[in-house]
Design an enzyme around this catalytic site. Structure first.
Site, short mmCIF file in Angstrom:
data_model
loop_
_atom_site.label_atom_id
_atom_site.label_comp_id
_atom_site.label_asym_id
_atom_site.label_seq_id
_atom_site.Cartn_x
_atom_site.Cartn_y
_atom_site.Cartn_z
CB THR A 1 -0.91 0.00 1.25
OG1 THR A 1 -1.48 -1.29 1.40
CG2 THR A 1 -2.00 1.04 1.15
CG HIS B 1 0.30 -9.65 -3.72
ND1 HIS B 1 1.16 -8.87 -3.00
CD2 HIS B 1 -0.95 -9.26 -3.34
CE1 HIS B 1 0.47 -8.05 -2.22
NE2 HIS B 1 -0.81 -8.25 -2.42
NE ARG C 1 6.46 -4.77 7.86
CZ ARG C 1 5.26 -4.46 8.34
NH1 ARG C 1 4.16 -4.86 7.73
NH2 ARG C 1 5.16 -3.75 9.44
CB SER D 1 1.53 -7.17 8.80
OG SER D 1 0.74 -6.31 8.05
NE ARG E 1 -1.32 -4.58 12.25
CZ ARG E 1 -0.52 -4.80 13.29
NH1 ARG E 1 -0.98 -4.71 14.51
NH2 ARG E 1 0.76 -5.13 13.11
P1 A3P Z 1 1.18 -3.47 9.91
O1 A3P Z 1 0.07 -4.48 9.85
O2 A3P Z 1 2.44 -4.02 10.49
O3 A3P Z 1 0.76 -2.20 10.55
P2 A3P Z 1 0.48 -4.23 2.55
O4 A3P Z 1 0.26 -2.84 2.09
O5 A3P Z 1 1.54 -4.95 1.76
O6 A3P Z 1 -0.79 -4.98 2.66
O7 A3P Z 1 1.13 -4.13 3.99
C1 A3P Z 1 0.36 -3.64 5.04
C2 A3P Z 1 1.29 -3.12 6.11
O8 A3P Z 1 1.81 -1.86 5.68
C3 A3P Z 1 0.56 -2.87 7.40
O9 A3P Z 1 1.54 -3.07 8.40
C4 A3P Z 1 0.17 -1.40 7.27
O10 A3P Z 1 -0.10 -0.78 8.50
C5 A3P Z 1 1.40 -0.84 6.60
N1 A3P Z 1 1.11 0.37 5.83
C6 A3P Z 1 0.02 0.64 5.08
N2 A3P Z 1 0.12 1.86 4.54
C7 A3P Z 1 1.30 2.37 4.96
C8 A3P Z 1 1.96 3.63 4.75
N3 A3P Z 1 1.41 4.56 4.02
N4 A3P Z 1 3.15 3.82 5.35
C9 A3P Z 1 3.72 2.86 6.11
N5 A3P Z 1 3.15 1.65 6.35
C10 A3P Z 1 1.95 1.42 5.78
#
Ligand code: A3P
Length: 321
Positions: A71, A141, A163, A171, A287
């Site tokens: 994201t 993905h 990550r 997560s 989150r």
């Molecule tokens: P956490 O669940 O550890 O908070 P993805 O986007 O690949 O689905 O990954 C989601 C993770 O990225 C989540 O981590 C989310 O909170 C974090 N995330 C989403 N948007 C973000 C942003 N703009 N900056 C930093 N982290 C972000």
């Protein structure tokens, strides 16, 4: 997320009965297909993606294992391209709320190809793709080995984000609990150490992109969520230069603010509603966004065990987490 819908056309091309099968989240069937765990509907998308997609040399393909910063990467790239096309002289104290991210969730701005272009029940992938302006920003993905030859052979760029596997798992668990219902963390952990997550095993996914990046560093950029957190300006500068859109310091600040978790999670557009045709609630993509949250969930034994598995798989590759 309905993995039961195998579809007759796929049964003609992939014999699911011959593939290793595992139960995911206690209820969904995953199949190990060419080294990675997939839902049947994703295999079908991969076949369509491989046979129909025609890469353009200016395409920018974002790639990630789920929950590794997709994201954020989507939001950063949307902002970089927009910032360059508009010229960006707003400062964030002025509260600019006219950018694309203020109107659309990052997953609506950048489509995930296997879900939103070649996904189940989508009848017009060519129309979707031809409706995108150049340079096309797309996401997947899928592991590198699943990508169409057209992407591998063209001059298009790939940006991979990865990550720490422990934070990724935590997560992933939070996300799946919200999507599929309660499930003990210990069970999700046990499945993940066996590699049983869709698109997994996680480290195999990372290694495929890593080795291709080593062979073609001008084509594939390899980013880490932790490095983006630690040195956001440096990483965004690197990324923007990689895609041929170098930013000045003010523009980098703008991109970082526009794509920040604090901003995105508070935008109305991300608070309600669903994204993509799998109807995933938009707000569950945001989150904590911290490094090291795994410490709140892992026992010492889990930490030791997953670290050892990760270390053994990464040995000699040059990657560390
Ligand atoms: P956490 O669940 O550890 O908070 P993805 O986007 O690949 O689905 O990954 C989601 C993770 O990225 C989540 O981590 C989310 O909170 C974090 N995330 C989403 N948007 C973000 C942003 N703009 N900056 C930093 N982290 C972000």
């Amino acid at each position: 997320m309905d993995s039961s819908s195998t579809g007759s056309s796929m049964n003609q091309e992939i014999d699911l009965d011959k593939l290793p099968k595992a139960l995911f989240w206690g209820k969904l069937s995953l199949y190990n297909w060419k080294g990675f765990w997939c839902f049947p509907m994703v295999m079908k998308s991969v076949l369509a993606f491989q046979s129909h997609f025609e890469a353009r040399s200016d395409d920018i393909i974002l790639a990630s294992f789920p929950k590794t910063g997709t994201t954020w990467l989507k939001a950063i790239c949307v902002s970089i391209l927009e910032c360059q096309s508009k010229g960006d002289d707003h400062d964030h104290d002025g509260g600019d709320q006219t950018d694309e991210l203020s109107k659309k969730n990052p997953h609506a701005c950048v489509l995930t190809v296997e879900n939103n272009v070649y996904g189940e029940n989508i009848s017009n992938p060519d129309d979707i793709l031809s409706g995108l302006s150049s340079p096309r920003l797309l996401h997947t993905h899928l592991s590198y080995s699943y990508l169409p030859d057209s992407i591998k052979k063209s001059n298009c760029k790939i940006i991979y984000i990865t990550r720490n596997p422990k934070d990724t798992l935590v997560s992933f668990w939070h996300f799946m609990v919200k999507l599929l219902g309660p499930y003990p963390f210990e069970k999700a952990y046990d499945e993940s150490v066996k590699g049983i997550m869709h698109y997994g095993p996680h480290i195999d996914h990372v290694l495929e992109y890593w080795f291709e990046h080593l062979k073609m560093s001008e084509k594939i950029l390899f980013l880490k969520y932790e490095e983006l957190k630690k040195d956001p300006k440096g990483q965004v500068k690197k990324l923007s230069s990689f895609i041929g859109r170098p930013l000045n310091d003010v523009e980098v600040e703008q991109v970082l603010w526009k794509s920040s978790l604090d901003r995105l999670k508070d935008l109305e557009v991300n608070k309600t509603g669903v994204v993509s045709h799998y109807k995933i609630p938009k707000n569950i993509y945001f989150r904590l966004g911290v490094v090291g949250d795994w410490k709140n969930y892992f026992t010492e034994e889990m930490e030791r065990n997953l670290d050892e598995i990760t270390r053994a798989k990464l040995e000699g590759s040059g990657i560390t987490f």
